[in-house]
Structure formats: C-alpha cells, structure tokens
Design an enzyme around this catalytic site. Structure first.
Site, PDB file in Angstrom:
ATOM      1  N   TYR A  53      91.367  63.753  -5.130  1.00  0.00           N
ATOM      2  CA  TYR A  53      92.809  63.850  -5.619  1.00  0.00           C
ATOM      3  C   TYR A  53      92.835  65.066  -6.120  1.00  0.00           C
ATOM      4  O   TYR A  53      92.160  65.861  -6.405  1.00  0.00           O
ATOM      5  CB  TYR A  53      92.569  62.709  -6.695  1.00  0.00           C
ATOM      6  CG  TYR A  53      92.711  61.241  -6.613  1.00  0.00           C
ATOM      7  CD1 TYR A  53      92.695  61.022  -5.193  1.00  0.00           C
ATOM      8  CD2 TYR A  53      92.362  60.416  -7.310  1.00  0.00           C
ATOM      9  CE1 TYR A  53      92.691  59.395  -4.705  1.00  0.00           C
ATOM     10  CE2 TYR A  53      92.478  59.027  -7.076  1.00  0.00           C
ATOM     11  CZ  TYR A  53      92.773  58.924  -5.758  1.00  0.00           C
ATOM     12  OH  TYR A  53      92.939  57.234  -5.394  1.00  0.00           O
ATOM     13  N   LEU A 218     102.598  47.828  -7.078  1.00  0.00           N
ATOM     14  CA  LEU A 218     104.233  47.911  -6.830  1.00  0.00           C
ATOM     15  C   LEU A 218     104.547  48.052  -5.434  1.00  0.00           C
ATOM     16  O   LEU A 218     105.690  48.208  -5.222  1.00  0.00           O
ATOM     17  CB  LEU A 218     104.810  48.803  -7.887  1.00  0.00           C
ATOM     18  CG  LEU A 218     104.504  48.581  -9.386  1.00  0.00           C
ATOM     19  CD1 LEU A 218     105.463  49.441 -10.142  1.00  0.00           C
ATOM     20  CD2 LEU A 218     104.532  47.149  -9.798  1.00  0.00           C
ATOM     21  N   GLY A 225     111.828  47.240  -8.813  1.00  0.00           N
ATOM     22  CA  GLY A 225     113.195  47.189  -8.964  1.00  0.00           C
ATOM     23  C   GLY A 225     113.866  48.286  -7.942  1.00  0.00           C
ATOM     24  O   GLY A 225     114.810  48.871  -8.277  1.00  0.00           O
TER      25      GLY A 225
END
Length: 332
Positions: A53, A218, A225
C-alpha cells in the site's frame, strides 16, 4: 462498537475493520492520523494494511504512516489488532523485480515481515495475511516459514486473502498434518452486488474456523448511492472502476436503482445499509472500510448500530440474489 472472535481464535476484534489503503495515496499523513484516532476512539480495534500500500513509487508508505501513528504512544499499538499482508513485490511500478523478492517463498516471507515490522515501528504483527495465492510454493514451505515467525514472536496468526475455497482447505489440511495452527481468516471480495464467495469460499472458511473479512463492501462505491450522487453531482461524482462497469450495464444499473429506491423508502443511507447487510451474513467477522475522511468513518460506524428490518432484508435478497450454495448453484 460490537466485538466478536476472529474465527476460531480467542482474539476479540471489532465488527468494523479500518482499512488503510487510502493513507498516503489519497489521504495525507496528518489526516490519516486523525482518522485512526477517531476510529480508535470509537472502539475500532482492528486495522488492516499491506506492505504494497502506497502503490507506484511509494510502496510501503501506508505502513510507514501507521507506524508513525503508533510512535505517538498513548497505548495505540497495544490497543490495535494489526493486520498486514505479504505477496506483492516492493519494486516501483515498471521496475525490474529481482528473483525471490515477491510471493510466498520462505525467503521472501522472512524478508517481507522484517521490512514490514520496520516500517510499522513494532516488534510483532497480530495477523499476517497472504495477499494472493502462490501457485509455485508448496504449503509445507509456507507453514514452515510461518511457524518460525510465530516461534520468534514476530507474528501471532496467519490469514489468507483472495483464496478459493479449495485453497483454504489445502492450506489448513497441510497445517493440520504439520501440527501448525493454519489460517484463521480469509479476506475476500464480498458485498451485495458480488456474492460469489457464498458458493465455496465462505462455506470453506466457516468449516475450517476462519473469520471472513470482506473487502470492497460498497463494491467500489456502487452501493454507496452511486446513481444518486451521479445525478446530484454530475461529472465530479462519476463512478469509476468496477462501479462504472456495472453502471454501464443496463441490467446492473436497474438493480442499483432498485436498491437505492428501496433503501430510500426506509429513510436509510445506501452505504450504511450495504455494510449492515454484511454484518448479518454467516461467517462474517466485519467488513473493511477505507475512509478518506472522518465523515466517511462516521457513516461506517453508524452501520454497526443499524438493525435492518426483515422486510428490507427480503427486498435486498430479491434485488441482489446470491448464487446459491455449491454445487447446487451450477448442478442439479
């Protein structure tokens, strides 16, 4: 914060895992420290990172940011269950990878863990995870290397990431023959829109006592959304990656729209519902969230307190049906 055991271990971890992948590339060191302080203050005790990372020219930078946060003291290290990963090479993107400087050979595991410990500023790692499957290295060699690290006190537990169900079985059967403890967790892609892990990965994890740690809960923002944000924010909020790929497909887009519509009926936020749904799934320890801001962290924390009505759960199942168990999902 609710706590649970990590798989078959005695280790207690929060039901929300703080992912640090954005620390460095998208969130600077000071803001990353603020997010970690806020997470710890809210009771989040399980932090996940990886040696690669930071990405590109800055591989290892994220571990360094976590390490500088530990160095502030205040019991930070003692309160955190620290997970990192090994597999990828640490050379800058495009550079030559020297032989034995990646994957899961005993020599690379030894090199990688020492480098991670130095960047993290700690003398032990709670959960050391295999970031991917190494098809060239036998499990006997991997477990020999891990057993040495456990004996040296450098790591406490080993886990897998992105492994198939049969890899989990092979790994833990080999460990059992050696008298090794084996894998205690599997970190896999799992969310409402991507449920293939339910066929074999999650059943294997449950059978062998592994805690399941879903990443991308998600689905790259798709379940947060995405259509509403696209409509409200225009080009600035356009989805990317796997979220963009699904929104470009009319059938998948209709699913996402139906999801946002049904969530809105209950006055709930899509991203929080997606996280809360994962917390209802068998075998799931807690999803990994990778907040770029404290506001995003606060939203994720609300999901832990959210109880989804049975009617909503049935609606979610209709919109995003799972594949079914193996072998029934693909055989009579």
């Amino acid at each position: 914060m609710e706590y649970t055991q990590l798989g078959r271990t005695g280790l207690k971890v929060g039901r929300l895992v703080l992912g640090t992948m954005n620390f460095g590339p998208q969130t600077d060191e000071a803001d990353s420290h603020t997010i970690m302080d806020a997470a710890l203050g809210a009771g989040v005790n399980f932090f996940d990172t990886a040696n690669v990372y930071g990405w590109g020219e800055n591989k290892g930078r994220t571990e360094e940011i976590v390490g500088s946060w530990f160095a502030k003291g205040g019991g930070r290290r003692d309160k955190v269950v620290l997970a990192t990963k090994v597999y990828g090479n640490m050379a800058p993107d495009g550079a030559t990878v020297w032989p034995n400087h990646d994957k899961l050979s005993a020599v690379n595991i030894r090199r990688a863990v020492d480098a991670s410990l130095k960047r993290l500023g700690t003398d032990y790692i709670d959960l050391y995870q295999f970031h991917h499957v190494d098809r060239a290295t036998p499990w006997d060699e991997i477990w020999q290397a891990i057993d040495v690290l456990v004996q040296q006190g450098k790591i406490l537990y080993a886990g897998s990431s992105n492994h198939a169900g049969w890899h989990i079985a092979q790994a833990n059967e080999t460990a059992a023959r050696r008298g090794s403890y084996g894998l205690v967790s599997e970190q896999c892609l799992y969310n409402l829109a991507e449920r293939r892990a339910e066929m074999e990965v999650i059943p294997a994890a449950e059978s062998y006592g592994l805690g399941v740690i879903p990443w991308s809960p998600l689905h790259g923002g798709l379940l947060g959304g995405a259509i509403r944000k696209e409509r409200e924010g225009g080009a600035a909020r356009t989805a990317s990656g796997r979220a963009a790929d699904m929104l470009a497909d009319p059938t998948a887009r209709a699913q996402v729209q139906a999801y946002e519509d049904v969530v809105a009926k209950y006055g709930l936020e899509p991203g929080e519902v997606a996280l809360a749904w994962l917390l209802t799934r068998p075998g799931v320890t807690g999803p990994i969230v990778g907040p770029r801001t404290t506001d995003q962290l606060a939203s994720a924390l609300r999901a832990v307190e959210l109880t989804l009505p049975e009617e909503l759960l049935r609606s979610l199942e209709e919109i995003f049906p799972g594949p079914g168990p193996s072998p029934e999902a693909f055989a009579w």
